[in-house]
Design an enzyme around this catalytic site. Structure first.
Site, PDB file in Angstrom:
ATOM      1  N   LYS A 201     118.067 -57.369   6.903  1.00 40.15           N
ATOM      2  CA  LYS A 201     117.441 -57.137   5.601  1.00 40.15           C
ATOM      3  C   LYS A 201     116.014 -56.670   5.847  1.00 40.15           C
ATOM      4  CE  LYS A 201     116.234 -59.334   1.274  1.00 40.15           C
ATOM      5  NZ  LYS A 201     116.469 -60.484   0.400  1.00 40.15           N
ATOM      6  N   LYS A 255     120.941 -54.190   4.359  1.00 39.55           N
ATOM      7  CA  LYS A 255     120.280 -53.984   3.072  1.00 39.55           C
ATOM      8  C   LYS A 255     118.869 -53.451   3.274  1.00 39.55           C
ATOM      9  CE  LYS A 255     118.784 -56.952  -0.647  1.00 39.55           C
ATOM     10  NZ  LYS A 255     118.585 -58.332  -0.993  1.00 39.55           N
TER      11      LYS A 255
END
Ligand code: PBG
Length: 332
Positions: A201, A255
């Site tokens: 992330k 992400k």
């Protein structure tokens, strides 16, 4: 790869001549089975409130949750992801509302598990919707304290599992949390609750509309770069994924999405666990606003989602889940 054949004997346009033939030889496709729908929930009664800068996306009070869940059911979305908009007076440095068995997420899980049995529920493990400073962890001596945060996250995960959550998704980027969450789940007989780790992330500029949606944007005075990944890096992503798999992650999330397809592809080629991707709020806003303003046409949504599949993602968290599932159904 060897290049076989040459013009004029070989004409690549031959296989593109009609729609049925293109369908026949298509290498990647998306189906409703690949979609995860994020849902924002809020306190109160009878409210469906539009989220700023995310046209078409709303916050639902728990009594209105069946409206969006019925859509998910109708279009056969396999799983939803829950995100709470916590009232300001319930926020503090420790995000303790995350541990309240009557908090929004707990009530939503219970409702879904009771009334929508065939649909999976995934919950974020992170404190940002609950902290007075908008960070994913607790602040001690001016720092996001890793180990103090992980202790709370383990309790948050256990609470979610006890309410019936199927997939625990730590999105906090603290070190060591996957292992401790797995251990606690197993000790409490939640062997079948899986962990989808947001292992990769990035500290991204594309989360803005989401932060508005959960009410953390105005609280956040500093960035998240001391825990989320530096977007200039790639090999660090291997280390993150490797550690999380060792600690017990069943699935891995990358992400944001579209501008990180290279990362999805490399992780997919180097680890044999399911890789999921998150088409985040900023990506949604860009695309949705361009479509609403007739700068792009609607098919750009499908193109953006098939790109994730081509890169190697098995499923995508996307705010377009319902739109696209509708469309896929009408094509078939
Ligand atoms: C919080 C969280 C974020 C998103 C999902 N979980 C934001 C952040 O890390 O600041 C972003 C999702 C989106 O932008 O759609 N842990």
């Amino acid at each position: 790869m060897k290049i076989l054949g040459s013009y004029p004997k070989t004409r690549l346009r031959r296989l593109r001549k009609s729609s049925w033939l293109r369908n026949l030889v298509s290498e990647n496709n998306i189906s409703n089975n690949d979609l995860i729908l994020p849902i924002f929930i809020r306190e109160g009664k009878s409210k469906i409130e539009p989220v700023k800068n995310m046209p078409g996306i709303n916050r639902y009070t728990i009594d209105k949750l069946p409206i969006i869940m019925n859509q998910a059911k109708k279009y056969k979305i396999p799983m939803v992801a829950l995100f709470p908009y916590t009232p300001q007076n319930k926020k503090n440095n420790f995000g303790l509302e995350a541990l309240n068995p009557k908090n929004l997420v707990c009530r939503a899980i219970k409702l879904i598990k009771k009334r929508f049995t065939g649909i999976g529920v995934m919950c974020d493990v992170a404190l940002d919707p609950y902290t007075s400073h908008g960070h994913d962890g607790v602040i001690i001596k001016n720092k996001i304290d890793n180990d103090a945060t992980v202790k709370i996250l383990v309790k948050q995960a256990l609470l979610q599992a006890s309410m019936g959550c199927d997939v625990i998704a730590p999105s906090d980027m603290m070190d060591g949390r996957v292992g401790l969450i797995r251990k606690a789940l197993d000790q409490n007989d939640f062997h079948d609750v899986s962990i989808l780790s947001y292992a990769v992330k990035y500290a991204s500029n594309f989360y803005g509309p989401f932060r508005d949606a959960v009410g953390s944007k105005s609280k956040l005075k500093t960035n998240k770069k001391t825990y989320q990944m530096d977007y200039r890096n790639f090999s660090e992503a291997y280390r993150e994924v490797g550690l999380d798999i060792k600690e017990g992650a069943d699935m891995i999330m990358v992400k944001p999405g579209i501008i990180y397809l290279d990362i999805i592809n490399k992780i997919k080629n180097n680890f044999n666990v399911p890789i999921l991707a998150y088409q985040v709020s900023g990506e949604y806003s860009l695309l949705k606003n361009a479509i609403n303003n007739k700068i792009l046409n609607e098919n750009s949504i499908l193109e953006s989602l098939v790109a994730f599949k081509r890169a190697g993602a098995c499923a995508i968290v996307t705010y377009f889940a319902i739109d696209i599932a509708k469309k896929i159904r009408s094509i078939n």
